[in-house]
Structure formats: C-alpha cells, structure tokens
Write an enzyme that holds these catalytic residues in place. Structure first.
Site, PDB file in Angstrom:
ATOM      1  N   GLY A 116       0.962  -7.018  10.162  1.00 42.04           N
ATOM      2  CA  GLY A 116       2.191  -7.727   9.827  1.00 42.04           C
ATOM      3  C   GLY A 116       2.314  -8.967  10.682  1.00 42.04           C
ATOM      4  O   GLY A 116       1.630  -9.097  11.701  1.00 42.04           O
ATOM      5  N   CYS A 161      -4.119  -3.808  13.204  1.00 46.56           N
ATOM      6  CA  CYS A 161      -3.560  -5.054  13.736  1.00 46.56           C
ATOM      7  C   CYS A 161      -2.167  -4.804  14.329  1.00 46.56           C
ATOM      8  O   CYS A 161      -2.046  -4.160  15.358  1.00 46.56           O
ATOM      9  CB  CYS A 161      -3.557  -6.112  12.632  1.00 46.56           C
ATOM     10  SG  CYS A 161      -3.360  -7.768  13.278  1.00 46.56           S
ATOM     11  N   TYR A 162      -1.103  -5.256  13.688  1.00 42.82           N
ATOM     12  CA  TYR A 162       0.251  -5.000  14.208  1.00 42.82           C
ATOM     13  C   TYR A 162       0.463  -3.496  14.381  1.00 42.82           C
ATOM     14  O   TYR A 162       1.109  -3.059  15.343  1.00 42.82           O
ATOM     15  CB  TYR A 162       1.281  -5.576  13.236  1.00 42.82           C
ATOM     16  CG  TYR A 162       2.724  -5.319  13.631  1.00 42.82           C
ATOM     17  CD1 TYR A 162       3.350  -6.080  14.623  1.00 42.82           C
ATOM     18  CD2 TYR A 162       3.467  -4.310  13.012  1.00 42.82           C
ATOM     19  CE1 TYR A 162       4.670  -5.843  14.985  1.00 42.82           C
ATOM     20  CE2 TYR A 162       4.786  -4.067  13.369  1.00 42.82           C
ATOM     21  CZ  TYR A 162       5.384  -4.837  14.363  1.00 42.82           C
ATOM     22  OH  TYR A 162       6.680  -4.606  14.716  1.00 42.82           O
ATOM     23  N   HIS A 187      -8.961  -6.292  10.379  1.00 40.68           N
ATOM     24  CA  HIS A 187      -8.586  -5.806   9.047  1.00 40.68           C
ATOM     25  C   HIS A 187      -9.809  -5.242   8.309  1.00 40.68           C
ATOM     26  O   HIS A 187     -10.583  -6.007   7.733  1.00 40.68           O
ATOM     27  CB  HIS A 187      -7.976  -6.950   8.218  1.00 40.68           C
ATOM     28  CG  HIS A 187      -6.633  -7.354   8.712  1.00 40.68           C
ATOM     29  ND1 HIS A 187      -5.473  -6.754   8.291  1.00 40.68           N
ATOM     30  CD2 HIS A 187      -6.263  -8.285   9.625  1.00 40.68           C
ATOM     31  CE1 HIS A 187      -4.436  -7.292   8.902  1.00 40.68           C
ATOM     32  NE2 HIS A 187      -4.889  -8.224   9.718  1.00 40.68           N
ATOM     33  N   GLU A 190      -9.809  -3.739   5.581  1.00 40.55           N
ATOM     34  CA  GLU A 190      -9.581  -3.742   4.129  1.00 40.55           C
ATOM     35  C   GLU A 190     -10.022  -5.028   3.434  1.00 40.55           C
ATOM     36  O   GLU A 190     -10.120  -5.053   2.206  1.00 40.55           O
ATOM     37  CB  GLU A 190      -8.093  -3.470   3.835  1.00 40.55           C
ATOM     38  CG  GLU A 190      -7.109  -4.566   4.223  1.00 40.55           C
ATOM     39  CD  GLU A 190      -6.663  -4.535   5.700  1.00 40.55           C
ATOM     40  OE1 GLU A 190      -7.372  -3.917   6.513  1.00 40.55           O
ATOM     41  OE2 GLU A 190      -5.639  -5.141   6.028  1.00 40.55           O
ATOM     42  N   GLY A 222       0.980  -5.966 -25.432  1.00 44.87           N
ATOM     43  CA  GLY A 222       0.327  -6.069 -24.132  1.00 44.87           C
ATOM     44  C   GLY A 222      -0.187  -4.704 -23.681  1.00 44.87           C
ATOM     45  O   GLY A 222       0.097  -3.681 -24.301  1.00 44.87           O
ATOM     46  N   VAL A 223      -0.906  -4.731 -22.560  1.00 46.49           N
ATOM     47  CA  VAL A 223      -1.579  -3.522 -22.100  1.00 46.49           C
ATOM     48  C   VAL A 223      -0.595  -2.445 -21.608  1.00 46.49           C
ATOM     49  O   VAL A 223      -0.701  -1.276 -21.977  1.00 46.49           O
ATOM     50  CB  VAL A 223      -2.566  -3.884 -20.948  1.00 46.49           C
ATOM     51  CG1 VAL A 223      -3.161  -2.647 -20.317  1.00 46.49           C
ATOM     52  CG2 VAL A 223      -3.650  -4.791 -21.470  1.00 46.49           C
ATOM     53  N   ASP A 224       0.392  -2.859 -20.814  1.00 46.73           N
ATOM     54  CA  ASP A 224       1.229  -1.856 -20.140  1.00 46.73           C
ATOM     55  C   ASP A 224       2.056  -1.024 -21.108  1.00 46.73           C
ATOM     56  O   ASP A 224       2.068   0.205 -21.043  1.00 46.73           O
ATOM     57  CB  ASP A 224       2.147  -2.527 -19.107  1.00 46.73           C
ATOM     58  CG  ASP A 224       1.370  -3.385 -18.137  1.00 46.73           C
ATOM     59  OD1 ASP A 224       0.160  -3.132 -17.996  1.00 46.73           O
ATOM     60  OD2 ASP A 224       1.947  -4.296 -17.545  1.00 46.73           O
ATOM     61  N   SER A 225       2.776  -1.688 -22.007  1.00 49.52           N
ATOM     62  CA  SER A 225       3.619  -0.902 -22.925  1.00 49.52           C
ATOM     63  C   SER A 225       2.750  -0.076 -23.859  1.00 49.52           C
ATOM     64  O   SER A 225       3.111   1.042 -24.231  1.00 49.52           O
ATOM     65  CB  SER A 225       4.562  -1.810 -23.725  1.00 49.52           C
ATOM     66  OG  SER A 225       3.844  -2.686 -24.544  1.00 49.52           O
ATOM     67  N   THR A 226       1.574  -0.583 -24.217  1.00 55.13           N
ATOM     68  CA  THR A 226       0.704   0.164 -25.128  1.00 55.13           C
ATOM     69  C   THR A 226       0.191   1.434 -24.452  1.00 55.13           C
ATOM     70  O   THR A 226       0.223   2.521 -25.040  1.00 55.13           O
ATOM     71  CB  THR A 226      -0.492  -0.712 -25.570  1.00 55.13           C
ATOM     72  OG1 THR A 226       0.032  -1.906 -26.132  1.00 55.13           O
ATOM     73  CG2 THR A 226      -1.364  -0.004 -26.593  1.00 55.13           C
ATOM     74  N   LYS A 272      -2.549  -2.531 -12.048  1.00 56.41           N
ATOM     75  CA  LYS A 272      -2.959  -2.985 -13.382  1.00 56.41           C
ATOM     76  C   LYS A 272      -4.340  -2.455 -13.785  1.00 56.41           C
ATOM     77  O   LYS A 272      -4.532  -1.990 -14.899  1.00 56.41           O
ATOM     78  CB  LYS A 272      -2.971  -4.518 -13.404  1.00 56.41           C
ATOM     79  CG  LYS A 272      -3.186  -5.119 -14.762  1.00 56.41           C
ATOM     80  CD  LYS A 272      -1.875  -5.353 -15.431  1.00 56.41           C
ATOM     81  CE  LYS A 272      -2.026  -5.955 -16.800  1.00 56.41           C
ATOM     82  NZ  LYS A 272      -0.723  -6.149 -17.439  1.00 56.41           N
TER      83      LYS A 272
END
Ligand code: XMP
Length: 591
Positions: free
Chosen positions: A116, A147-148, A237, A239, A294-298, A446
């Site tokens: 952070g 880190c932090y 880091h 990651e 779109g992808v999400d609602s489908t 996503k």
C-alpha cells in the site's frame, strides 16, 4: 421526497430536481444491459435476496483453504488474488481495515497483508483490527505481509520500521541469506534473483523470533520469517511479472509452508452455484433477467437457467442502436445454442423517436436508459399478468471487481479506491418492483466468467466478443443519431471493419474495435464523379480494463484494404480516417 417537493416549489431549484431525476434514471437504467458492455467500476452495495453482503457463492466457497487478502491500497492487490486463484486456490480480497468479525467469518487458512502507499508512521495508517494477531495465532493461520504488509507486521509485533536511507523502487536484485528451505525452496545461501520493489520505509529491527531470509543488494531487508509464529514477510512484490520467480515463491508459500490444498475448480463453482440458486429460489418463484448480448448477463442467465429451468424469463431489447444483424445473431445464440427463454422486444421505433434531434451525448444516454426501464417495467407487468404472480428475483451479471472494497489512497477522502464512472455504474431498478437479486458471478473476475461460460457451453466466439456500450451506436454517431441513414451506414462500415479484423486473425489482440460515423460531408471523386459524402473513422484499441487504452497498430496493407472496401461498398462514404489517440487524452468511445 420532501426535498424534491420543496425543490419543485422553488423555480431556481427545479434544476436540482431535474438532476435528481436524471440521477435516479441513470441509476436505474436497465441493469444488465448497460452493465454488460464495457467495464464496470462501480461498487454496488446491493444485497441479495438473503440480505448477505456477498452473494450466494460465499457461504459454500468460503469453507476452507481460503486465502484472504487484506488490502492496504496497493495497485497490485487484486493481482495477488488472481495469481492465487490461478493456482486453483480460492482467494478473496477485503479491505485491510475490515473488522475482526468480517475476517473470522471468512474462516481463512492463510491471510496476506497487501502492499500500500501508506507509511506505517502516518497517523491514519491503515491497519488490521485489534485482536488480529491473537486470532491468527490461536487459529494457526499463516500470515504473509507484502511490502507495507511486512512493515505492518514488523511494527505491530515489536520491531522497528524507519524511513529508508536508500529507497528502493523498481527492479532490484535480492540475495538469499539464510538457508531456510521452504520460502525460497531450491535456493542456497548466496543465490540471487530479480524482484520488483516499491518502498520508502524499511524494517530496521525485527520483532523477537523473526529472521532475515533475504536481503536486497543495498543490504535492506527483503524477506523475513518466523516459522514458529507462522508469520512471513516480503519487502518486494512477488505477484508482479517483474518478479520472475515471484509465482514460484507464492506456490511454495501456499503449498509447502501453509499446506493449502489446490482444489478450486470452475466446475465446482458451477455446481455449488446451481445448488445455492436452487435452494434460494422457491418452487413457485419466477426470475427475470435482461440480456444485453454481452458475456456477463449471458453467462449469469445460463447458470440460473440450469438451476431453475423455464422459471427464468429473459428479455432482449432491440433499441435500434445495435450492430449489424445483432438481434439475429444474439437471439440465435440464446435460443439455438443456450436454449434460454428470451422475449425479444423490437423497440427501435420507440427509442429512435425519443432520440430524434437530440445531440447532447449525456442526454442521449439518459433517454436510452429511461426507455430501457419503461420496457423492462412493462415486461415484468406482462409477466405478472401471465403467471398470476409477480417475479421475485432479478439476475444480474455483477462481477467481483464491482464489489471489492479496497483501501483508498491516502488523502483521497474516499472510502474505497475505485474510480466510479457514472455511465457504467448502474445501480438498480425502480423500487416498487421490489426484486431480490441473484448475482451468481459476484466473486468472479471477467476471465473466470469466460471460463465458466465455456463450461456452460456458451460458444467461445460469443465469450470473446469485444465490449459494446449500453447506448450502442448512439455514442458512435456524434450528434443526432437519426440523421439521414447514419445508423445504416455505420452498421455497414462497422461490419466490414470487424470482419476484416476477424479474417486477419487479430480480433483477440484487440480490446475493442469499431467504426464511427462522422457527421460531416467531404469532397471526393468516385467513378469520375465529384461526390460530397460522409467520412467515417475507424477505432481499435488495446487495453487491460478499458480505463486506459492505446490505439492498435494495424499493418498498412490491412488499413489500405479496409479503406478501399468501405469506400467501394458503402454508398454515402468517400473518406476513411483512423483514430490514433490513446486514452487518455481521448476516451475509447467518441461520445
Ligand atoms: P470510454 O469511452 O469511457 O469507455 O473510454 C470505456 C469502456 O466503457 C464502454 N462504455 C460504456 N459502457 N455504457 C456502457 O455500458 C456507456 O454509456 C458506455 N460508454 C462507454 C466503452 O465501450 C469501453 O469499453
């Protein structure tokens, strides 16, 4: 209401009323339709039908082997979550200042304290809650500070953190200084590796029981461990990809040190979600869902359909602002491939007549949002008449980035760290609809939604579609969208461009590509005739999340072919331009 009524009585405050109204309209715009297109950065605080903060998946997924990340505001925090999930371990991220109860409720086996931008010495430096150290010790939970997070551990457990004499930013070399196998498994004393650092403060004396395991080339503390206490810390880091061996370290930490089992699979997520939806939705309950294409609602609708069958009722609205043959294409996928029960409403006349003569982009957006709501409302009422009962639930394709609560940067005055973009941030439906929410994707990113979609047999080409904005082509025709045959011209040009991109095999390299209709006429010469026709622009961008973007570098030959094809086959176009601006300073859409 009192405020609104009062405002109404005062002419000068009528604007305030209008703004309130517009705000409510935008907030209530057709939830999935606008949400699905592009990215969404909002923080929806809506609760699902059972009044839980997290969705249904929470209770089941969060049982054991959970790696909980306490976020202290690093730009990389969500990357830690992603990296851990990629190791098939379930990971969640919550604010670093969450209450002890929020932490214990999630029953983690490992807790990672993120990096952070703060200094542990600052007055308002964020910290884990009182009782945290006692809790993790009692439960035998492993803790890793990054880190932090490392500095927090050092300071709170009795060591000392000072402002570093030599601040370390960027690529650094570190060296293993203690033969402590597990964290740097396979490394010997003296072995070096490149890591990514970004810190000003440094640990200058360690709490009792801690040892330095690695040091930076400048002599600073790079990694610490207290195996008896199960506390570990990294000043760098692991990651980020700039720490090439970081992923290996995370793997050793989780599997060899913490003994976490890798068992988190998308198949299990799907099964769990289906079980939860089944238990949540009563046998006589009906559920509605707005599909955008779109992808999400489908994916969300497909999952719910798998759980409750045809008690799910979907609606797809053709607002007259869709791409070439969009209605046919998405309805084909919904019906033929996914067998979803979808009502298709062709409301193009209604939308376009409301948009006639409107040139202001925000006004266009608001009109579109308002029309969506009225159609959705009518759909729900029709359904109620037909079924003899009101639908009870609404499916939303909310994703994890929409709900993560993060620590804001210091001094920002914000309670969470994400920037909210009003037009992507659609919060709900009219209150009198009283629908409870089902948000089955609420813990997924996503690409995980895409993976779930693949398991649910959503066609891959559909899952890879570029984002498309809720207001559709309206934001790709500056000015009045109903002018002449601008919409038809644009659809045609866009189709040629997108097809060429697909044929060229570069569709997946591009975040979003589209054509823009320019409301100007330019002089041309076509077939020995002077023409005075429209110009169009082509836009293609690369991006990670749509917040920043760069223009895509096409090959000249590709551009030449596309421009020729457009001018030769689209009547009314005699000029093709290429948009070569990044975001910022431009936005991706032209309006
Ligand atoms: P901008 O144009 O703001 O777009 O750089 C970033 C991403 O968001 C999409 N976008 C929208 N999506 N409603 C939406 O649902 C909107 O009004 C809207 N405007 C832009 C855009 O397509 C891009 O992916």
């Amino acid at each position: 209401m009192i405020v609104l009524r009062y405002s109404l009585n005062k002419g000068i405050e009528r604007w305030y009323f209008m703004l309130n109204l517009l705000y409510i309209i935008v907030k209530t715009v057709f939830v999935n339709v606008l949400k699905d297109f592009g990215l969404e950065n909002g923080k929806w605080k809506m609760e699902n039908g059972k009044g839980k903060k997290f969705p249904s998946m929470e209770a089941q997924a969060v049982t054991s082997n959970v790696v909980l990340i306490l976020d202290y505001g690093s730009q990389y925090t969500h990357l830690i979550t992603r990296r851990i999930r990629s190791l098939s371990v379930f990971s969640l991220c919550i604010s670093g200042t969450s209450s002890l109860k929020s932490i214990t409720d999630l029953n983690p086996s490992v807790i990672i304290l993120s990096g952070g931008p703060h200094s542990v010495h600052a007055q308002d430096a964020p910290c884990f809650p009182d009782g945290f150290v006692e809790y993790v010790e009692k439960m035998g939970i492993f803790v890793l500070g990054i880190c932090y997070g490392l500095q927090l551990i050092v300071q709170k457990l009795g060591g000392q953190v000072a402002i570093g004499e030599k601040q370390e930013y960027g690529r650094m070399m570190i060296e293993v200084v203690k033969d402590y196998g597990a964290l740097f498994k396979g490394k010997k004393i003296g072995d070096k590796q490149v890591v990514w650092m970004s810190h000003g403060d440094e640990a200058v004396s360690l709490p009792a029981g801690f040892e330095v395991v690695a040091r930076s080339e400048q002599g600073g503390v790079a990694a610490v461990a207290n195996p008896a206490k199960r506390f570990y810390g990294l000043q760098y880091h692991p990651e980020v990809t700039h720490s090439p061996e970081g992923m290996e370290l995370l793997r050793h930490f989780l599997f060899d040190i913490c003994g976490v089992a890798a068992g988190w699979k998308m198949e299990d997520v799907m099964e769990e979600e289906i079980k939860v939806i089944k238990s949540m939705v009563g046998p006589d309950d009906h559920v509605i869902c707005a599909l955008s294409g779109g992808v999400d609602s489908t994916v969300a609708a497909t999952l719910v359909h798998k759980a409750i069958g045809d008690r799910l009722h979907c609606i797809f609205v053709d607002n007259g602002l869709l791409r070439y043959k969009e209605q046919e294409r998405v309805m084909g996928t919904f019906e033929r491939d996914l067998h979803l029960p979808v009502t298709c409403v062709d409301a193009s006349v209604q939308f376009l007549s409301e948009l006639k003569g409107v040139t202001d982009p925000e006004k266009k957006r608001k009109i579109i949002g308002k029309e969506f709501i009225s159609i959705f409302d009518a759909f729900a009422h029709d359904l109620e008449k037909k079924l003899g009962t009101k639908p009870t639930y609404l499916v939303q394709g909310t994703l994890y980035p929409d709900v993560i609560e993060s620590c804001p940067p210091p001094g920002s005055g914000r309670t969470h760290s994400h920037t909210i973009k009003s037009h992507h941030n659609v919060g709900g439906l009219p209150k009198d609809m009283k629908l409870k929410l089902i948000e089955p994707l609420k813990l997924l990113f996503k690409d995980e939604v895409r993976e779930l979609g693949r398991i649910l047999d959503v066609p891959v080409a559909f899952l890879k579609r570029h984002p498309f904005p809720g207001p559709g082509l309206a934001v790709r025709i500056p000015g009045d969208v109903t002018q002449g045959n601008a919409l038809d011209i644009l659809r045609h040009v866009d189709e040629i461009f997108i097809q060429a991109i697909k044929d060229g095999g570069i569709y997946d390299e591009i975040w979003q590509a589209f054509a823009v209709f320019l409301p100007i006429k330019t002089t041309g010469v076509q077939g020995d005739q002077r023409t005075h026709s429209n110009a169009v622009a082509l836009r293609a961008v690369t991006s990670q999340d749509g917040m920043t973007a760069d223009w895509y570098y096409f090959e000249h030959k590709f551009l030449d072919d596309v421009a020729r094809k457009i001018c030769n086959s689209v009547r009314g176009v005699n000029r093709v331009c290429l948009d070569i601006t990044s975001k910022p300073p431009s936005t991706i859409e032209w309006e």
